[in-house]
Design a protein around this motif. Structure first.
Motif, PDB file in Angstrom:
ATOM      1  N   GLU A  45      52.356  31.783 -36.559  1.00  0.00           N
ATOM      2  CA  GLU A  45      52.721  30.814 -37.597  1.00  0.00           C
ATOM      3  C   GLU A  45      51.487  30.313 -38.337  1.00  0.00           C
ATOM      4  N   ASN A  76      49.823  33.108 -40.475  1.00  0.00           N
ATOM      5  CA  ASN A  76      50.558  33.468 -41.684  1.00  0.00           C
ATOM      6  C   ASN A  76      50.603  32.357 -42.726  1.00  0.00           C
ATOM      7  N   LYS A  77      50.207  31.146 -42.357  1.00  0.00           N
ATOM      8  CA  LYS A  77      50.167  30.059 -43.340  1.00  0.00           C
ATOM      9  C   LYS A  77      48.975  30.198 -44.285  1.00  0.00           C
ATOM     10  N   GLU A  92      46.511  31.518 -47.155  1.00  0.00           N
ATOM     11  CA  GLU A  92      46.720  32.173 -48.448  1.00  0.00           C
ATOM     12  C   GLU A  92      46.247  33.622 -48.417  1.00  0.00           C
ATOM     13  N   GLY A  99      45.484  37.486 -46.533  1.00  0.00           N
ATOM     14  CA  GLY A  99      46.187  38.435 -45.683  1.00  0.00           C
ATOM     15  C   GLY A  99      45.458  39.764 -45.632  1.00  0.00           C
ATOM     16  N   ASP A 118      53.585  43.309 -35.882  1.00  0.00           N
ATOM     17  CA  ASP A 118      54.742  43.434 -36.777  1.00  0.00           C
ATOM     18  C   ASP A 118      54.933  42.185 -37.622  1.00  0.00           C
ATOM     19  N   LYS A 119      54.566  41.024 -37.082  1.00  0.00           N
ATOM     20  CA  LYS A 119      54.848  39.764 -37.781  1.00  0.00           C
ATOM     21  C   LYS A 119      53.686  39.233 -38.622  1.00  0.00           C
ATOM     22  N   LEU A 120      52.473  39.729 -38.384  1.00  0.00           N
ATOM     23  CA  LEU A 120      51.333  39.238 -39.161  1.00  0.00           C
ATOM     24  C   LEU A 120      51.395  39.730 -40.607  1.00  0.00           C
ATOM     25  N   GLU A 121      51.166  38.828 -41.532  1.00  0.00           N
ATOM     26  CA  GLU A 121      51.219  39.158 -42.960  1.00  0.00           C
ATOM     27  C   GLU A 121      49.827  39.549 -43.436  1.00  0.00           C
ATOM     28  N   VAL A 122      49.401  40.745 -43.037  1.00  0.00           N
ATOM     29  CA  VAL A 122      48.072  41.255 -43.363  1.00  0.00           C
ATOM     30  C   VAL A 122      48.169  42.740 -43.688  1.00  0.00           C
ATOM     31  N   VAL A 152      46.978  41.727 -48.497  1.00  0.00           N
ATOM     32  CA  VAL A 152      48.167  41.187 -49.157  1.00  0.00           C
ATOM     33  C   VAL A 152      47.886  39.738 -49.536  1.00  0.00           C
ATOM     34  N   LYS A 153      48.822  39.145 -50.226  1.00  0.00           N
ATOM     35  CA  LYS A 153      48.675  37.771 -50.724  1.00  0.00           C
ATOM     36  C   LYS A 153      47.375  37.658 -51.535  1.00  0.00           C
TER      37      LYS A 153
END
Length: 487
Positions: free
Chosen positions: A406, A409-410, A412, A414, A432-436, A457-458
């Motif tokens: 959590e 992923n907060k 900005e 990735g 699987d859950k990391l936004e990178v 990303v991001k």
């Protein structure tokens, strides 16, 4: 080999249409060493008119370059790799003085770049088109065949950063050339001397005049002009998220490939091998003073093992060497500028003021920030979120893997993340859950090998790099459809 790219007063020149040309306006930018503030040279502060000549020259030269055979391009790149290695001593010395990187890392960057150039040439040989039968689509007739091949985009604007002035210039130039583009290289001001030397190497290797041109100058005067120039067909940028966002905002209908900032997290679970974890965190967070987008920039550790991990990290930090690379092979060196050091030190002080505990470091001497570890950093502190680009790592304690995910992923950013655990199910659950763009399992965050995909990303980037992916990004498919007469 590099003598004629500068004059007797150490004023460097730009490569325009196969000639090394000095500043038309007579204006230059001083390049001083972060190590001792000595003047290394001056680069032209180019005007918009000079930039326009460079781009128009590249545009004309590309018309011929695109038709040069693939084998000829391969030979030129192979030769450039050879010349690069022949000049490794001089280039490493220049890089060390210009960007304050230790000599060993400078030599490694040059040799790695030679490998990258050769692999790019080899990979381009494997780029192939395809033929597509029309009747493979439902209801279509069998009298059509699409012949698909890859085409160059035109003029590529390559904007490189200070921290890898040879590698991250070549990683843009080499694939662009191999697929038939011409290139305008705009190196970071601090790092521009190294970038100009690299351009000289490509020229010496046989890149025809006008196919590779260089521009130097102040961003306030030519930055927006060069990125919005109608002659630019593709922009490949590595640098800060702020500048990347501006380029994205002011450009229109021009494809972009961007490597931007990061706040790479190392997530440490209670079953992690703490010896392995600590050595990777220290190597990943403090080498070259953390001045890498892929540096470990925060630790999210399950509270049960936090104290043990900290002890292991302290043991590894004690082995770090700190100082001027002119005097010793230091891991932690002076930062690139006083402004950078001010920013990093400000993050440290703000965290301490808000209750974080200084475990190691926190000391500053000029631009040199000693390796710093800060415990009990909370999410209301800037250090939890902002990218320091310096040798400071915050520790954020979490109750479990889901809280770590959590918080990670907060951000900005990735770019990358690292997971340290001996449970393969937990490793893949987190990955699987990391936004990178990339997740490292039981290893520090890092770039490469250079044939792997590299992306963020991001706010960490746009598009995918890596040799094959860069070749594809800087070319496009073109379809020619054959309509057969079938009776």
């Amino acid at each position: 080999m590099f003598e004629h790219i500068k004059d007797e007063n150490n004023n460097f020149k730009n490569l325009i249409n196969g000639e090394w040309i000095s500043s038309a306006s007579g204006k230059f930018i001083d390049i001083n060493s972060p190590l001792d503030n000595s003047l290394l040279g001056r680069v032209p502060a180019m005007t918009q008119e000079e930039v326009n000549i460079a781009i128009e020259t590249a545009k004309e030269a590309q018309k011929k370059w695109r038709n040069i055979t693939l084998n000829e391009k391969v030979e030129i790149l192979y030769k450039s790799a050879d010349i690069l290695l022949e000049n490794i001593d001089e280039l490493s010395e220049l890089m060390m003085m210009e960007i304050a990187k230790d000599r060993k890392s400078c030599r490694s960057e040059v040799s790695r770049t030679a490998d990258l150039i050769r692999f790019t040439a080899d990979s381009a040989k494997n780029l192939s088109g395809e033929s597509i039968p029309g009747d493979s689509f439902p209801g279509a007739k069998n009298n059509k065949v699409s012949i698909v091949r890859r085409e160059p985009l035109g003029v590529v604007l390559a904007i490189s950063p200070f921290n890898y002035p040879i590698n991250l210039s070549a990683s843009k130039i080499a694939p662009a050339l191999m697929v038939g583009n011409s290139v305008v290289l705009k190196p970071a001001t601090q790092g521009s001397l190294s970038g100009l030397c690299l351009a000289r190497i490509f020229e010496e290797a046989g890149v025809p005049k006008g196919v590779l041109n260089t521009v130097t100058g102040r961003g306030s005067e030519i930055g927006d002009y060069v990125t919005t120039h109608k002659g630019i067909n593709f922009i490949n940028f590595t640098g800060s998220t702020g500048i990347g966002a501006r380029i994205s905002k002011i450009t229109s209908m021009v494809p972009l490939l961007m490597e931007l900032g990061g706040k790479d997290a190392a997530i440490v679970l209670e079953d992690a091998d703490l010896e392995l974890t600590a050595s990777n965190i220290v190597a990943g967070g403090y080498s070259y003073s953390g001045q890498r987008c892929t540096a470990v920039k925060r630790i999210l550790v399950v509270d049960k093992v936090a104290d043990k991990l900290i002890e292991k990290i302290k043991e590894n930090m004690a082995k770090l060497t700190v100082g001027n690379p002119l005097e010793k092979d230091a891991d932690v060196v002076p930062l690139i500028s006083t402004k950078a050091a001010d920013f990093v030190y400000g993050l440290i002080e703000e965290a301490k003021e808000k209750g974080a505990d200084l475990v190691v470091g926190g000391k500053r001497e000029g631009n040199l920030i000693y390796p710093t570890l800060i415990d009990n950093v909370t999410t209301d502190m800037r250090l939890a979120w902002e990218e320091p680009f310096g040798p400071v790592i915050p520790i954020i304690r979490v109750k479990d893997k889901d809280e770590a995910i959590e918080i990670a992923n907060k951000s900005e950013y990735g770019l990358q993340g690292a997971v340290f655990t001996q449970n393969i199910n937990d490793a893949f659950y987190i990955a699987d859950k990391l936004e990178v763009g990339t997740v490292q399992i039981n290893n520090k965050t890092e770039r490469g090998p250079d044939n792997f995909p590299f992306l963020g990303v991001k706010s960490s980037g746009m598009g995918t790099q890596g040799i094959k992916y860069s070749l594809e990004s800087m070319s496009r498919p073109k379809a020619t459809i054959i309509n057969l007469s079938i009776k």
